[in-house]
Motif scaffolding. Sequence first.
Motif, PDB file in Angstrom:
ATOM      1  N   LYS A   4       0.844  -1.172   0.000  1.00 31.03           N
ATOM      2  CA  LYS A   4       0.000   0.000   0.000  1.00 31.03           C
ATOM      3  C   LYS A   4       0.889   1.235   0.000  1.00 31.03           C
ATOM      4  O   LYS A   4       2.098   1.139   0.235  1.00 31.03           O
ATOM      5  CB  LYS A   4      -0.978  -0.003   1.164  1.00 31.03           C
ATOM      6  CG  LYS A   4      -0.343   0.090   2.535  1.00 31.03           C
ATOM      7  CD  LYS A   4      -1.387  -0.084   3.617  1.00 31.03           C
ATOM      8  CE  LYS A   4      -1.577   1.172   4.408  1.00 31.03           C
ATOM      9  NZ  LYS A   4      -2.536   1.052   5.506  1.00 31.03           N
ATOM     10  N   THR A   6       1.335   5.215   1.528  1.00 22.99           N
ATOM     11  CA  THR A   6       0.934   6.135   2.571  1.00 22.99           C
ATOM     12  C   THR A   6       1.598   7.472   2.308  1.00 22.99           C
ATOM     13  O   THR A   6       2.810   7.530   2.075  1.00 22.99           O
ATOM     14  CB  THR A   6       1.353   5.605   3.962  1.00 22.99           C
ATOM     15  OG1 THR A   6       0.715   4.341   4.186  1.00 22.99           O
ATOM     16  CG2 THR A   6       0.971   6.570   5.060  1.00 22.99           C
ATOM     17  N   HIS A  48       4.822   0.493   0.968  1.00 26.99           N
ATOM     18  CA  HIS A  48       5.240  -0.469   1.992  1.00 26.99           C
ATOM     19  C   HIS A  48       4.299  -1.648   2.038  1.00 26.99           C
ATOM     20  O   HIS A  48       3.207  -1.621   1.469  1.00 26.99           O
ATOM     21  CB  HIS A  48       5.293   0.225   3.361  1.00 26.99           C
ATOM     22  CG  HIS A  48       4.010   0.876   3.765  1.00 26.99           C
ATOM     23  ND1 HIS A  48       3.041   0.206   4.468  1.00 26.99           N
ATOM     24  CD2 HIS A  48       3.529   2.122   3.539  1.00 26.99           C
ATOM     25  CE1 HIS A  48       2.023   1.027   4.685  1.00 26.99           C
ATOM     26  NE2 HIS A  48       2.292   2.199   4.123  1.00 26.99           N
ATOM     27  N   ASP A  51       1.202  -4.906   5.983  1.00 29.55           N
ATOM     28  CA  ASP A  51       1.265  -5.143   7.423  1.00 29.55           C
ATOM     29  C   ASP A  51       2.234  -4.212   8.152  1.00 29.55           C
ATOM     30  O   ASP A  51       2.431  -4.331   9.358  1.00 29.55           O
ATOM     31  CB  ASP A  51       1.579  -6.606   7.727  1.00 29.55           C
ATOM     32  CG  ASP A  51       2.940  -7.053   7.202  1.00 29.55           C
ATOM     33  OD1 ASP A  51       3.581  -6.288   6.467  1.00 29.55           O
ATOM     34  OD2 ASP A  51       3.329  -8.188   7.521  1.00 29.55           O
ATOM     35  N   THR A  52       2.833  -3.252   7.432  1.00 31.07           N
ATOM     36  CA  THR A  52       3.653  -2.214   8.064  1.00 31.07           C
ATOM     37  C   THR A  52       2.714  -1.056   8.398  1.00 31.07           C
ATOM     38  O   THR A  52       2.108  -0.466   7.509  1.00 31.07           O
ATOM     39  CB  THR A  52       4.768  -1.732   7.120  1.00 31.07           C
ATOM     40  OG1 THR A  52       5.597  -2.837   6.771  1.00 31.07           O
ATOM     41  CG2 THR A  52       5.617  -0.654   7.778  1.00 31.07           C
ATOM     42  N   SER A  53       2.584  -0.746   9.673  1.00 29.37           N
ATOM     43  CA  SER A  53       1.594   0.249  10.089  1.00 29.37           C
ATOM     44  C   SER A  53       2.090   1.678   9.855  1.00 29.37           C
ATOM     45  O   SER A  53       3.295   1.952   9.846  1.00 29.37           O
ATOM     46  CB  SER A  53       1.246   0.071  11.570  1.00 29.37           C
ATOM     47  OG  SER A  53       2.337   0.459  12.379  1.00 29.37           O
ATOM     48  N   VAL A  54       1.130   2.557   9.699  1.00 34.39           N
ATOM     49  CA  VAL A  54       1.437   3.986   9.574  1.00 34.39           C
ATOM     50  C   VAL A  54       2.132   4.467  10.846  1.00 34.39           C
ATOM     51  O   VAL A  54       3.060   5.277  10.788  1.00 34.39           O
ATOM     52  CB  VAL A  54       0.152   4.799   9.299  1.00 34.39           C
ATOM     53  CG1 VAL A  54       0.423   6.288   9.328  1.00 34.39           C
ATOM     54  CG2 VAL A  54      -0.460   4.385   7.974  1.00 34.39           C
ATOM     55  N   GLU A  55       1.710   3.949  11.976  1.00 34.57           N
ATOM     56  CA  GLU A  55       2.325   4.331  13.250  1.00 34.57           C
ATOM     57  C   GLU A  55       3.811   3.977  13.279  1.00 34.57           C
ATOM     58  O   GLU A  55       4.623   4.720  13.835  1.00 34.57           O
ATOM     59  CB  GLU A  55       1.595   3.664  14.427  1.00 34.57           C
ATOM     60  CG  GLU A  55       0.185   4.161  14.647  1.00 34.57           C
ATOM     61  CD  GLU A  55      -0.836   3.594  13.660  1.00 34.57           C
ATOM     62  OE1 GLU A  55      -0.566   2.563  12.987  1.00 34.57           O
ATOM     63  OE2 GLU A  55      -1.912   4.201  13.545  1.00 34.57           O
ATOM     64  N   THR A  56       4.174   2.866  12.664  1.00 32.60           N
ATOM     65  CA  THR A  56       5.581   2.464  12.589  1.00 32.60           C
ATOM     66  C   THR A  56       6.375   3.468  11.757  1.00 32.60           C
ATOM     67  O   THR A  56       7.500   3.841  12.113  1.00 32.60           O
ATOM     68  CB  THR A  56       5.714   1.049  11.990  1.00 32.60           C
ATOM     69  OG1 THR A  56       5.009   0.131  12.829  1.00 32.60           O
ATOM     70  CG2 THR A  56       7.163   0.625  11.874  1.00 32.60           C
TER      71      THR A  56
END
Length: 73
Positions: A4, A6, A48, A51-56
């Motif tokens: 995805k 971001t 990314h 499963d790589t979060s925006v918070e990360t």
Amino acid sequence: MTEKETLLDVQGMSCASCVHHVGTALRDVDGVEKVDVRLLEGKVLVRHAADTSVETLIQALSEAGYDSSPAAA
């Protein structure tokens, strides 16, 4: 792997060195495939793994010394 994109607003970028630091910080995150830093816009587009979060991503920038948040759509 599902990917995805971001778009983040990044505060405090003012020069080519900032672009390098932001790019490096994000490329070091597991799952990040591509980083497009847009200095004049104050934004960065990150491709990314899903499963790589925006918070990360935001945490990685924070650790590099930059405040960031998801850009408004």
